[in-house]
Design an enzyme around this catalytic site. Sequence first.
Site, PDB file in Angstrom:
ATOM      1  N   ASN A  27      -6.153   8.817  -7.202  1.00 51.85           N
ATOM      2  CA  ASN A  27      -6.777   9.450  -6.041  1.00 51.85           C
ATOM      3  C   ASN A  27      -5.689  10.083  -5.172  1.00 51.85           C
ATOM      4  O   ASN A  27      -4.897  10.875  -5.721  1.00 51.85           O
ATOM      5  CB  ASN A  27      -7.786   8.546  -5.308  1.00 51.85           C
ATOM      6  CG  ASN A  27      -7.307   7.202  -4.859  1.00 51.85           C
ATOM      7  OD1 ASN A  27      -7.098   6.320  -5.669  1.00 51.85           O
ATOM      8  ND2 ASN A  27      -7.127   7.006  -3.567  1.00 51.85           N
ATOM      9  N   ASP A  28      -5.604   9.796  -3.914  1.00 45.62           N
ATOM     10  CA  ASP A  28      -4.805  10.596  -2.958  1.00 45.62           C
ATOM     11  C   ASP A  28      -3.401  11.004  -3.416  1.00 45.62           C
ATOM     12  O   ASP A  28      -2.661  10.185  -3.967  1.00 45.62           O
ATOM     13  CB  ASP A  28      -4.567   9.800  -1.669  1.00 45.62           C
ATOM     14  CG  ASP A  28      -5.787   9.126  -1.141  1.00 45.62           C
ATOM     15  OD1 ASP A  28      -6.876   9.322  -1.687  1.00 45.62           O
ATOM     16  OD2 ASP A  28      -5.638   8.378  -0.162  1.00 45.62           O
ATOM     17  N   PHE A  84      -1.156   1.257  -0.971  1.00 44.65           N
ATOM     18  CA  PHE A  84      -2.065   2.321  -0.554  1.00 44.65           C
ATOM     19  C   PHE A  84      -1.266   3.557  -0.123  1.00 44.65           C
ATOM     20  O   PHE A  84      -0.039   3.592  -0.207  1.00 44.65           O
ATOM     21  CB  PHE A  84      -2.960   1.816   0.585  1.00 44.65           C
ATOM     22  CG  PHE A  84      -4.249   1.173   0.105  1.00 44.65           C
ATOM     23  CD1 PHE A  84      -4.368   0.663  -1.178  1.00 44.65           C
ATOM     24  CD2 PHE A  84      -5.344   1.069   0.954  1.00 44.65           C
ATOM     25  CE1 PHE A  84      -5.552   0.075  -1.626  1.00 44.65           C
ATOM     26  CE2 PHE A  84      -6.536   0.481   0.531  1.00 44.65           C
ATOM     27  CZ  PHE A  84      -6.639  -0.013  -0.754  1.00 44.65           C
ATOM     28  N   TRP A 297     -15.251  10.526  -3.399  1.00 43.40           N
ATOM     29  CA  TRP A 297     -15.487   9.081  -3.556  1.00 43.40           C
ATOM     30  C   TRP A 297     -16.912   8.761  -3.988  1.00 43.40           C
ATOM     31  O   TRP A 297     -17.165   7.713  -4.573  1.00 43.40           O
ATOM     32  CB  TRP A 297     -15.179   8.344  -2.239  1.00 43.40           C
ATOM     33  CG  TRP A 297     -13.723   8.078  -2.038  1.00 43.40           C
ATOM     34  CD1 TRP A 297     -12.944   8.542  -1.019  1.00 43.40           C
ATOM     35  CD2 TRP A 297     -12.870   7.273  -2.862  1.00 43.40           C
ATOM     36  NE1 TRP A 297     -11.653   8.089  -1.165  1.00 43.40           N
ATOM     37  CE2 TRP A 297     -11.579   7.313  -2.281  1.00 43.40           C
ATOM     38  CE3 TRP A 297     -13.049   6.544  -4.038  1.00 43.40           C
ATOM     39  CZ2 TRP A 297     -10.488   6.637  -2.833  1.00 43.40           C
ATOM     40  CZ3 TRP A 297     -11.961   5.868  -4.584  1.00 43.40           C
ATOM     41  CH2 TRP A 297     -10.710   5.917  -3.983  1.00 43.40           C
TER      42      TRP A 297
HETATM   43  C1  FRU Z   1      -8.350   7.669   0.916  1.00 41.77           C
HETATM   44  C2  FRU Z   1      -7.994   6.204   0.754  1.00 41.77           C
HETATM   45  C3  FRU Z   1      -6.877   5.819   1.697  1.00 41.77           C
HETATM   46  C4  FRU Z   1      -6.280   4.612   1.031  1.00 41.77           C
HETATM   47  C5  FRU Z   1      -6.410   4.972  -0.438  1.00 41.77           C
HETATM   48  C6  FRU Z   1      -6.678   3.803  -1.334  1.00 41.77           C
HETATM   49  O1  FRU Z   1      -8.903   8.252  -0.209  1.00 41.77           O
HETATM   50  O2  FRU Z   1      -9.143   5.411   0.967  1.00 41.77           O
HETATM   51  O3  FRU Z   1      -7.298   5.577   3.032  1.00 41.77           O
HETATM   52  O4  FRU Z   1      -4.945   4.403   1.404  1.00 41.77           O
HETATM   53  O5  FRU Z   1      -7.476   5.896  -0.535  1.00 41.77           O
HETATM   54  O6  FRU Z   1      -6.600   4.169  -2.678  1.00 41.77           O
END
Ligand code: FRU
Length: 476
Positions: A27-28, A84, A297
Amino acid sequence: MDKIPKSRQTYDYRPAVHFTPPKNWINDPNGMVYIDGRYHLFYQHYPTAPHWGPMHWGHAVSEDLLHWDHLPIALYPDELGCIFSGSCVYDRENLSGFGTRDTPPLLALFTHHSTDESHMEHQSLAYSTDYEHFEKYYGNPVIPNSGQKDFRDPKIFWNPVRKCYSLVLAAGDHVEFYATHDFKKWDKTGEFKAGDHGLKGICECPDCFPLPTENGEKWILIISMIIAREQIGVNNNVYDRMSHLTQYYIGSFDGDTFHDTEQSDIPLLLDFGTDNYAGVTFQNLEEKVMIGWADNWDYANFAPSDNDGFRGKMTLARRMRLIQTGKGLRLAFSFEGIEEARAHACPLATGENRLRSQSFGLKITANGPGAILLKNIQGELLAIRITDSEIIVDRTEAGQDDFSAAYAHPAYGRTHAPRVLKEGTSSEIEIILDKCILEVLADNGLIPITASVYPTRPYEKLCLSGSLNAEYYTLT
Ligand code: FRU
């Protein structure tokens, strides 16, 4: 979890020039930084399965922002929790003392998310002198949590007022600012609450930076938001159809906190599409260039992936400028890294054109309404329509949608973005399709729309109609 019928997994979705992980979940984007001709991209990664799980920081580097070399995982979970989102800073002056003046350290500030039932979040530090292998700081966490439920995603930036580094992090319904002289001790300097103007919700992945305008510098505060929704798609407009959106504010930074001096009567969105979240900018780069996670998400965990089992992709890098429009200042975006491909663009005829690649760009001048339709042998249709008042991306017939009710919901399937340019003005539009990801930058970059699409077969035809002049280029 909803299953995709095996019979329909016929198509390889791995994009040619959008970043994807070697395998499994991402993800991010995290810690993006430019050092000695290389762009570093770290990212939220679960390396053992194609769904979200205990987070690591994956790592890749690129010289052109299109082709990436995968490097070993940079940060693994430890006794303080999993890793994270966060950011990196190139500590050129060795203020941290973790390197030397000749070998400045690369520092990573990230959130430790505890894996016990408390789910507590603290900010921690790691450092590297080869920009590949990281050591975690023995004194972690460097910003402990005083009891807030959501307290994460530190993004470092240079504070020109205090002449030191600051960071902005997400703390529930607001963001907080901290300042430091050595990256180990941080003092809180201020807060900014989202939702007094703009969208209300839980903040994630903030970023704060200045951009020039004709009348001096303005500061931008980007915040990704989790928005409580009773039901999806109740109001079928781009501002309140989804549970995750990224908004931005324009204003000033006084050294302690951000002020949204340029208030707008509608929320300012970083993207009008469904698939651009958690976007942040590169550090140590003069221009402001962002990358976002090109997923959502609400369905990313169920989205079709290819046979290698990668799940997740990033947007292309987008450079940001601040532009004065009839509706006030707005961010305008342009793709970074595609200049060479674009230089080989060839004109497209009005009517039907045969598509020879599933990774291509279109450079369009719209002198009035028109449409770009992509079609395949299965009868699937991805439509981009330009009307006098809206740019519309319609993926409701574009391919697989039975993996998630949210993805299949018409409110997610059709994006209607209000136009910014005055009626009658000609508009530059850049469109990129790269297998399963569509990116549109319309109205000279003022209207970004990103959408995931999962055709079961390649699109073979591109139909162009209306007052559009288009050129085509391949991306490899
Ligand atoms: C955003 C998020 C962040 C977090 C991460 C966890 O997409 O929810 O706030 O650090 O993804 O994977």
